[in-house]
Design a protein around this motif. Structure first.
Motif, PDB file in Angstrom:
ATOM      1  N   THR A 292       0.832  -1.211   0.000  1.00 43.00           N
ATOM      2  CA  THR A 292       0.000   0.000   0.000  1.00 43.00           C
ATOM      3  C   THR A 292       0.868   1.264   0.000  1.00 43.00           C
ATOM      4  OG1 THR A 292      -0.165  -0.270   2.405  1.00 43.00           O
ATOM      5  CG2 THR A 292      -2.076  -0.931   1.117  1.00 43.00           C
ATOM      6  N   ASP A 293       2.094   1.157   0.542  1.00 45.07           N
ATOM      7  CA  ASP A 293       2.868   2.394   0.772  1.00 45.07           C
ATOM      8  C   ASP A 293       3.167   3.166  -0.505  1.00 45.07           C
ATOM      9  OD1 ASP A 293       4.787   0.521  -0.057  1.00 45.07           O
ATOM     10  OD2 ASP A 293       6.249   1.021   1.504  1.00 45.07           O
ATOM     11  N   TYR A 294       3.506   2.447  -1.593  1.00 42.49           N
ATOM     12  CA  TYR A 294       3.841   3.187  -2.828  1.00 42.49           C
ATOM     13  C   TYR A 294       2.593   3.765  -3.502  1.00 42.49           C
ATOM     14  CZ  TYR A 294       3.096  -1.540  -4.793  1.00 42.49           C
ATOM     15  OH  TYR A 294       2.606  -2.788  -5.100  1.00 42.49           O
TER      16      TYR A 294
ATOM     17  N   SER B 139      17.730  -4.417   3.854  1.00 44.96           N
ATOM     18  CA  SER B 139      18.280  -3.449   2.890  1.00 44.96           C
ATOM     19  C   SER B 139      17.963  -2.009   3.316  1.00 44.96           C
ATOM     20  CB  SER B 139      17.728  -3.724   1.495  1.00 44.96           C
ATOM     21  OG  SER B 139      16.321  -3.616   1.501  1.00 44.96           O
ATOM     22  N   SER B 140      16.733  -1.770   3.734  1.00 45.19           N
ATOM     23  CA  SER B 140      16.396  -0.408   4.153  1.00 45.19           C
ATOM     24  C   SER B 140      17.145  -0.028   5.422  1.00 45.19           C
ATOM     25  CB  SER B 140      14.894  -0.273   4.386  1.00 45.19           C
ATOM     26  OG  SER B 140      14.220  -0.561   3.201  1.00 45.19           O
ATOM     27  N   ALA B 141      17.389  -1.023   6.287  1.00 43.33           N
ATOM     28  CA  ALA B 141      18.174  -0.735   7.496  1.00 43.33           C
ATOM     29  C   ALA B 141      19.573  -0.255   7.096  1.00 43.33           C
ATOM     30  CB  ALA B 141      18.245  -1.967   8.390  1.00 43.33           C
TER      31      ALA B 141
ATOM     32  N   GLY C 271      16.819   0.774  -7.830  1.00 42.20           N
ATOM     33  CA  GLY C 271      15.948   0.362  -8.944  1.00 42.20           C
ATOM     34  C   GLY C 271      14.542  -0.046  -8.553  1.00 42.20           C
ATOM     35  N   THR C 272      14.228  -0.183  -7.242  1.00 42.74           N
ATOM     36  CA  THR C 272      12.848  -0.529  -6.883  1.00 42.74           C
ATOM     37  C   THR C 272      12.026   0.754  -6.773  1.00 42.74           C
ATOM     38  OG1 THR C 272      13.629  -0.588  -4.616  1.00 42.74           O
ATOM     39  CG2 THR C 272      13.139  -2.694  -5.633  1.00 42.74           C
ATOM     40  N   GLN C 273      10.744   0.624  -7.121  1.00 43.79           N
ATOM     41  CA  GLN C 273       9.870   1.802  -7.034  1.00 43.79           C
ATOM     42  C   GLN C 273       9.059   1.703  -5.742  1.00 43.79           C
ATOM     43  OE1 GLN C 273       7.619   2.185 -10.706  1.00 43.79           O
ATOM     44  NE2 GLN C 273       9.393   1.697 -11.944  1.00 43.79           N
TER      45      GLN C 273
ATOM     46  N   MET D 214       7.480   2.735   3.701  1.00 41.05           N
ATOM     47  CA  MET D 214       7.164   2.029   4.942  1.00 41.05           C
ATOM     48  C   MET D 214       8.408   1.629   5.740  1.00 41.05           C
ATOM     49  SD  MET D 214       5.191  -1.539   5.590  1.00 41.05           S
ATOM     50  CE  MET D 214       5.858  -2.490   4.257  1.00 41.05           C
ATOM     51  N   ASP D 215       9.363   1.004   5.056  1.00 39.16           N
ATOM     52  CA  ASP D 215      10.472   0.393   5.778  1.00 39.16           C
ATOM     53  C   ASP D 215      11.312   1.439   6.504  1.00 39.16           C
ATOM     54  OD1 ASP D 215       9.439  -1.690   4.403  1.00 39.16           O
ATOM     55  OD2 ASP D 215      11.093  -1.890   2.991  1.00 39.16           O
ATOM     56  N   GLN D 216      11.705   2.455   5.741  1.00 36.99           N
ATOM     57  CA  GLN D 216      12.594   3.468   6.305  1.00 36.99           C
ATOM     58  C   GLN D 216      11.902   4.220   7.443  1.00 36.99           C
ATOM     59  OE1 GLN D 216      11.385   3.378   3.220  1.00 36.99           O
ATOM     60  NE2 GLN D 216      13.053   2.734   1.867  1.00 36.99           N
ATOM     61  N   THR D 217      10.595   4.481   7.274  1.00 37.72           N
ATOM     62  CA  THR D 217       9.876   5.232   8.315  1.00 37.72           C
ATOM     63  C   THR D 217       9.731   4.387   9.581  1.00 37.72           C
ATOM     64  OG1 THR D 217       8.662   6.242   6.494  1.00 37.72           O
ATOM     65  CG2 THR D 217       7.851   6.695   8.693  1.00 37.72           C
TER      66      THR D 217
ATOM     67  N   GLY E  16       5.954  -8.174   4.106  1.00 37.40           N
ATOM     68  CA  GLY E  16       6.986  -7.649   3.213  1.00 37.40           C
ATOM     69  C   GLY E  16       6.568  -7.777   1.755  1.00 37.40           C
ATOM     70  N   ALA E  17       7.563  -7.712   0.885  1.00 36.67           N
ATOM     71  CA  ALA E  17       7.268  -7.681  -0.555  1.00 36.67           C
ATOM     72  C   ALA E  17       6.597  -8.959  -1.043  1.00 36.67           C
ATOM     73  CB  ALA E  17       8.553  -7.450  -1.327  1.00 36.67           C
ATOM     74  N   GLY E  18       6.843 -10.088  -0.364  1.00 38.05           N
ATOM     75  CA  GLY E  18       6.219 -11.353  -0.777  1.00 38.05           C
ATOM     76  C   GLY E  18       7.075 -12.115  -1.770  1.00 38.05           C
TER      77      GLY E  18
HETATM   78  P1  NG1 Z   1      10.630  -5.450   1.598  1.00 37.16           P
HETATM   79  O1  NG1 Z   1       9.889  -6.563   2.172  1.00 37.16           O
HETATM   80  O2  NG1 Z   1      11.582  -4.838   2.581  1.00 37.16           O
HETATM   81  O3  NG1 Z   1      11.311  -5.796   0.316  1.00 37.16           O
HETATM   82  C1  NG1 Z   1       9.059  -3.881   0.037  1.00 37.16           C
HETATM   83  C2  NG1 Z   1       9.185  -2.369  -0.103  1.00 37.16           C
HETATM   84  C3  NG1 Z   1       8.195  -1.640   0.827  1.00 37.16           C
HETATM   85  C4  NG1 Z   1       6.784  -2.175   0.650  1.00 37.16           C
HETATM   86  C5  NG1 Z   1       6.797  -3.711   0.778  1.00 37.16           C
HETATM   87  C6  NG1 Z   1       5.454  -4.333   0.517  1.00 37.16           C
HETATM   88  C7  NG1 Z   1      11.347  -1.355  -0.578  1.00 37.16           C
HETATM   89  C8  NG1 Z   1      12.623  -0.926   0.013  1.00 37.16           C
HETATM   90  N1  NG1 Z   1      10.515  -1.946   0.274  1.00 37.16           N
HETATM   91  O4  NG1 Z   1       9.532  -4.278   1.300  1.00 37.16           O
HETATM   92  O5  NG1 Z   1       8.256  -0.261   0.569  1.00 37.16           O
HETATM   93  O6  NG1 Z   1       6.226  -1.764  -0.561  1.00 37.16           O
HETATM   94  O7  NG1 Z   1       7.715  -4.292  -0.139  1.00 37.16           O
HETATM   95  O8  NG1 Z   1       4.490  -3.872   1.402  1.00 37.16           O
HETATM   96  O9  NG1 Z   1      11.110  -1.148  -1.748  1.00 37.16           O
END
Ligand code: NG1
Length: 489
Positions: A54-56, A169-171, A209-211, A215-218, A434-436
């Protein structure tokens, strides 16, 4: 996300030992000499309770920072060099120099790009104050004093499982942004500083490269002990919601490593593109039918933007998209653009190469349905959490998993089996996190039942379904505790 050999995952040993080991290694590497200043920094991973993909869309999420973290010793330098090493030498050390303009990335897949991502983004900020001391004294795209002059040496040790959906990665991005700020005398002590820092780190991560959304950073920056972080993106705001003491949160890895390939990044970005296109089709509909507009993201479809009631909006959005996938041609017609313009504007990768348009077409209806319903589940979960109704939160987590599986199509067989077994064996709610496409699942479990739950999951999923032994099972399942976000010890 999606980087090879990203981090060392070590056994948990206490912070004092980690601190001592980082100090020793920094000295051995000649990163640290007697009398040098240094900072011991903790940057946690995160788990998302609910609000997936949902975040993007600028729609809310409900994650929390966890008690698995990257521990790092940051040693400010006087020159413009950045040197980073992993305590356990699992990742190759990296070194680069702060230069003006865009910092050229390492080869795709190199974990060091997360370090460069943070520094690169910070370089696009200047300051109107000659010697800034706060993040909020920095300005993007403004002429002013360049403030990012000094590099740092850094040694880290991570306990965040990699490629698991726990945001290792975001950490890394947040850690390297913090290291740059600390080394240049800039703090992030006010709530406004922390919001801006989260936003900087969100944008920074696009460098790989990801769009993704923010969520993660916040969550990593705003985490608090015993609390979930409700994040709104329209504008970026955080609110803490206590998690009741009588429930435990269990994370169980499906053992399917969320892949780290270009195709996995494409699969993630495809959903971001589909959601964006769905939002723009909604905008055309509201503009042409009612003379309303202002929608760029799904998160813009609100009573405030449209000036209509939630019930009216619900009825209208259900009329816009058909269930069959959309070709680029049809999207172009809907948006009053040429197919070439659609491809150029939306179907392009970060490196400029064309995004592979799915042969079956873009699934606008499915993706919209997921995000629209997930948004409501997040709002309801935050309310139920406040009321301590954990059965209610659990039910919404189960619905979220179904929607991720059927509409956003980000689950996999193992995650479906694992969450089913969990529900049959005592969880109040279970879903992928997470991303799944693999990675971890999250489960809400009454605290008093948690050991029984873990042993049943070990038996039925890891042992019976995957054929793993109990030692391997144990490595894949753990209780996580909502913890303090980024901090200096
Ligand atoms: P993770 O699980 O850390 O790859 C990714 C995105 C989040 C969010 C989730 C799905 C990045 C860094 N992280 O998280 O922003 O969209 O997927 O909810 O792109």
């Amino acid at each position: 996300m999606y980087m090879n050999n990203m981090l060392t995952v070590g056994s948990e040993f206490d912070r004092e030992n980690i601190h001592a080991a980082l100090l020793k290694r920094s000295r051995d590497l000649s990163f640290l000499a007697d009398g040098d200043d240094y900072h011991f920094c903790v940057t946690p991973g995160r788990v998302n309770l609910i609000g997936e993909h949902t975040d993007y869309n600028n729609c809310p999420v409900l994650p929390f920072a966890v008690d698995k973290a990257i521990y790092a010793l940051i040693i400010p330098r006087k020159d413009e060099v950045i040197r980073v090493a992993d305590l356990n030498e699992t990742c190759d050390p990296i070194e680069f120099v702060i230069t003006s303009g865009v910092i050229p990335p390492f080869e795709t897949g190199n974990w060091g790009n997360y370090s460069k991502a943070a520094v690169n983004e910070l370089l696009s900020f200047t300051s109107s104050v000659k010697t800034p001391h706060h993040v909020t004294q920095l300005q993007e795209d403004a002429q002013g004093f360049p403030w990012l002059k000094k590099g740092f040496s850094l040694v880290f040790y991570s306990t965040i499982p990699r490629a698991a959906g726990m945001s290792s990665s975001s950490a890394l991005v947040v850690l390297h942004a913090a290291a740059s700020l600390l080394s240049n005398g800039i703090g992030w002590d006010t709530p406004e500083d922390r919001i801006l820092l989260a936003d900087i780190c969100r944008k920074a991560e696009w460098y790989v490269g990801t769009q993704g959304g923010g969520m993660d950073q916040t969550a990593i920056i705003h985490g608090k002990e015993h609390q979930a972080v409700k994040i709104d993106f329209n504008p970026l705001e955080v609110a803490h919601v206590p998690i009741p003491e009588h429930v435990s949160i269990v994370v169980a890895h499906s053992t399917v490593e969320a892949p780290k390939t270009q195709s996995a990044m494409d699969a993630y970005n495809r959903r971001a593109i589909e959601c964006r296109l769905a939002a723009l089709c909604m905008n055309e509909y509201f503009k042409n039918t009612y003379g309303l507009g202002g929608i760029s993201f799904i998160g813009d479809i609100t009573p405030d933007v449209l000036g209509r009631s939630p019930e009216w909006i619900d009825t209208e959005v259900a009329k816009v998209l058909h269930e069959e996938p959309y070709s680029v041609q049809e999207i172009a017609e809907q948006l009053n653009m040429s197919p070439e313009q659609v491809n150029k504007q939306f179907c392009i990768r970060k490196d400029g190469s064309p995004f592979p348009v799915p042969v079956e077409g873009f699934e606008l209806h499915k993706r919209f349905h997921h995000v629209w319903t997930e948004w409501k589940r997040v709002e309801q979960s935050a309310e139920l959490l406040k009321q301590g109704d954990m059965d209610g939160v659990g039910r919404l987590m189960n619905l979220s998993h179904e929607s991720c599986r059927d509409y956003h199509q980000i689950s996999c067989t193992e995650l479906d089996v694992l969450t089913n077994i969990a529900r049959e064996n005592g969880s109040l709610g279970s879903r992928l996190t997470g991303a799944g496409f693999g990675g971890c699942s999250v489960h809400l479990v009454p605290k008093m039942d948690v050991q029984t739950f873990i042993s049943k999951l070990s038996n039925f999923y890891y042992h019976d379904y995957l054929g793993l032994d109990f030692k391997e099972a144990k490595e894949n399942i753990f209780v996580v505790n909502p913890s303090e976000g980024l901090h200096i010890m």
